[in-house]
Design an enzyme around this catalytic site. Structure first.
Site: not given
Ligand SMILES: Cc1cc2nc3c(=O)[nH]c(=O)nc-3n(C[C@H](O)[C@H](O)[C@H](O)COP(=O)(O)O)c2cc1C
Length: 300
Positions: A16, A100, A139, A200-201, A224-225
């Site tokens: 998300p 969050c 989550k 995740n991460g 995510g990112r």
């Molecule tokens: C811009 C942005 C928006 C995000 N929005 C949400 C969200 O709506 N809900 C949520 O559970 N995590 C949110 N996250 C966290 C991501 O889902 C994810 O857990 C986190 O970025 C780590 O994963 P990654 O390293 O693959 O980015 C957000 C992260 C970013 C950077």
């Protein structure tokens, strides 16, 4: 791979992403192979007052995206129950955000604040499970801070509440997005519970996703990112970035309710990160219409 009755075609999951996960973006991730799509978080208080038609338009989920997890954020049981009822018809899985770190939400006891209030978390999850026949998910992060890493206990609570799948961002709330992801805790969580676990991460490629799966033993991996910049991260083959961006714009024009040039320009700029060009790609933000953005991309 199954979550409840929901069939997940592969191990890769789109995270998300608030402010990023528009319908066209989710569809492009799906076209590139994401096996499970999360919507961005949706505030329970905002959604619970809407009519079914408004909720449908707001979520704007297309059939080709399925299976889709709709994520909710909230800390008030009645609003959460109403929100579950509002999105149930459109969701394959319904998720609670327990990670969050935005101040506004933490102040209201939402998101990662729930890692510090386990009785509340348990009550919210049980209320969700009691309200819907659809699988419920959560989550989480691995804890509030380094002194309070309680990911395993939280995951056990989540499982005992009747939740069908859990995703774990391997950082504490205090870490935000900095520092390394703790995959040892993800592995410990996977070892201690029976429901599927999504790791995740910091996954930056298809192969680093596979390696996180191997290291943690988890069932699925969430990105995510990296997906924000490369919605094609869900596939192993190299892609033509320009074609991908043009496809995004096509999907946006066909399916998106808002039709906002600003939103399209944002996505184009993010997806151009790894595109080799001497142009200053920031200039895409100055363009006024979506057809002009298409012409700009074609000329690159
Ligand atoms: C811009 C942005 C928006 C995000 N929005 C949400 C969200 O709506 N809900 C949520 O559970 N995590 C949110 N996250 C966290 C991501 O889902 C994810 O857990 C986190 O970025 C780590 O994963 P990654 O390293 O693959 O980015 C957000 C992260 C970013 C950077």
């Amino acid at each position: 791979m199954r979550i409840g009755t929901v069939e997940i075609p592969n191990r890769f999951v789109l995270a998300p992403l608030a402010g990023i996960s528009c319908t066209a973006f989710r569809m492009l991730c799906k076209e590139n192979g994401a096996g499970l799509i999360y919507t961005q978080m949706i505030d329970t208080v905002l959604i619970s007052g809407k009519t079914q038609n408004d909720v449908k338009q707001f979520l704007n989920i297309q059939e080709m995206e399925r299976p889709v997890t709709v994520q909710l954020i909230g800390s008030e049981t009645n609003a959460l129950i109403k929100a579950v009822q509002a999105v149930e018809e459109f969701a394959d899985i319904i998720d609670l955000n327990v990670g969050c770190i935005e101040d506004d939400y933490l102040k209201k006891g939402c998101g990662a604040a729930l890692l510090k209030d386990l009785p509340k978390l348990e009550a919210l999850l049980k209320a969700m499970v009691d309200t819907t026949e659809k699988p419920v998910s959560a989550k989480i992060r691995i804890g509030w801070d380094n002194q309070h890493i309680n990911g395993v206990a939280v995951a056990q609570l989540v499982e005992n509440a009747g939740v069908s799948v859990i995703s774990v961002h391997g950082r504490t709330a205090d870490q935000g997005y900095a520092g390394k992801v703790n995959w040892t805790i993800m592995r410990q969580i996977k070892e201690k519970i029976k429901i599927p676990v999504i790791a995740n991460g910091d996954v930056t490629s298809y192969n680093s996703g596979l390696s996180l799966l191997l290291k943690t033993g988890c069932d699925l991996v969430m990105i995510g990112r990296q997906a924000q910049h490369c919605p094609w991260v869900f596939q192993q083959k190299p892609v033509d970035i320009k074609q991908q961006i043009l496809r995004f714009i096509e999907l946006y024009e066909q399916y998106e309710v808002r039709q906002s040039p600003v939103e399209v320009a944002d996505h184009v700029f993010w997806m151009l990160r790894d595109f080799k060009t001497s142009e200053d790609t920031k200039k895409v933000h100055l363009i006024q219409t979506i057809p002009q953005i298409t012409r700009y991309v074609k000329r690159l």
